[in-house]
Write an enzyme that holds these catalytic residues in place. Structure first.
Site, PDB file in Angstrom:
ATOM      1  CB  ALA A  34     -10.108  -6.774  -5.325  1.00 35.26           C
ATOM      2  CE1 TYR A 158      -6.385  -1.396  -7.743  1.00 33.32           C
ATOM      3  CE2 TYR A 158      -8.240  -1.618  -6.191  1.00 33.32           C
ATOM      4  CZ  TYR A 158      -6.969  -1.698  -6.518  1.00 33.32           C
ATOM      5  OH  TYR A 158      -6.126  -1.825  -5.318  1.00 33.32           O
TER       6      TYR A 158
END
Length: 334
Positions: A34, A158
């Site tokens: 990520a 997220y």
């Protein structure tokens, strides 16, 4: 998987060895962890980033090596939202105060993930627009760096996931409330990203297909979303789950997330299965029975970078190419 080993977002020798070892090991598609689209989008101060052009050069070195081994380089673009400004897991995953080098986290609503993680500041409409642009700009840099698959990280609590969930998004404007409003931020990111990402290169979307709690995002919500995004240029849904509710009870066991990939696949879009997939036979059965179109592996490939080569041998696929430097070890001598 996040390595928490970058400085100012830059990839270094650790990332090169970590990722390129999996290419030598025969993985077909290798995703960089990520990667933050803004400095404040990092989980920790040591996450990778693509918020400036200078980040491109060391990533290009990695993609060139991966490509040369016959593998495909991919990258996840992400913003950690309210789960940012934390120490590395091996340092306790603690909130870093601003006065100690941390930063104020942001989210769709000022709702903390957990008491010890700090309360995020609610994003303004203008910040939302700028964040959409940040994802698109990072996608353009990813293309310049030589990546061939782009994945938008909309899972695990997220920022994108926070907008999707009615538990973390209590906004009253056009980005909150109804299902259509809560998915708006993601759809705007997909649209903006597709304007800079070539039509012949795939975009994947990672989602938490279920929050594992009453009143949260559901599998049915995921199926509905899949039907929408497949017409916007998303080519595959990477089906994970959880991560947005700290108290969720998740019955983790082998294949526990495979039913999500199978269910979302019914929306007519390819899916990837994840979650405690650790043996060649297990992965093969998922694909052979049509439960998913791809297998994503993380921890098992941390344990064994050469898992694909070993899996091919154990499943009797003798045509699996090995690096020429390793060919002499492909078959044991009698």
């Amino acid at each position: 998987m996040c390595q928490y080993s970058a400085n100012d977002g830059f990839a270094n020798d650790w990332h090169f060895v970590h990722l390129c070892s999996r290419a030598v090991g025969g993985a077909a598609l290798i995703f960089v962890e990520a990667t933050a689209v803004t400095p404040e989008g990092r989980i920790s101060p040591h996450d990778l980033g693509l918020w400036k052009d200078e980040h491109v050069v060391p990533l290009r070195k990695i993609t060139e090596f991966i490509t040369a081994q016959g593998s495909v380089p991919g990258i996840q673009l992400a913003h950690a939202g309210r789960k940012s400004s934390l120490t590395e897991p091996w340092n306790g995953d603690h909130l870093i105060p601003i006065e100690e080098g941390g930063w104020q986290s942001i989210a769709p609503s000022p709702i903390a993930f957990a008491e010890d993680k700090g309360t995020p500041r609610e994003m303004t409409r203008n910040e939302i627009k700028n964040m959409v642009a940040a994802f698109a700009a990072a996608a353009k840099r990813a293309l310049d760096a030589g990546f061939q698959v782009l994945e938008l990280h909309g899972a695990h609590g997220y920022l994108i996931n926070e907008f999707l969930s009615p538990l973390s998004n209590t906004r009253t404007d056009e980005y909150g409330g109804s299902y259509e409003n809560r998915i708006r931020f993601l759809l705007e990111i997909i649209k903006a990203t597709r304007t800079v990402w070539p039509a012949d290169l795939p975009i994947f979307l990672r989602i938490s297909a279920s929050e594992w709690v009453d009143g949260g995002w559901t599998v049915e919500d995921s199926q509905k979303l899949a039907g929408i995004v497949k017409d916007m240029g998303v080519d595959l849904i990477d089906c994970s789950s959880g991560g947005n509710v700290a108290t969720a009870r998740i019955p983790a066991k082998p294949n526990y997330q495979v039913p999500f990939a199978e269910a979302v696949r019914q929306a007519g879009i390819p899916t990837g299965a994840v979650g405690i997939i650790v043996t060649p036979e297990q992965a093969e059965e998922i694909l052979a029975t049509g439960k998913a179109d791809l297998i994503f592996m993380a921890r098992e490939l941390l344990r064994d970078p050469y898992f694909p080569l070993r899996a091919a041998r154990e499943l009797g696929y003798d045509d699996m190419p090995w690096p020429v430097q390793y060919e002499r070890a492909k078959r044991k001598k009698a």
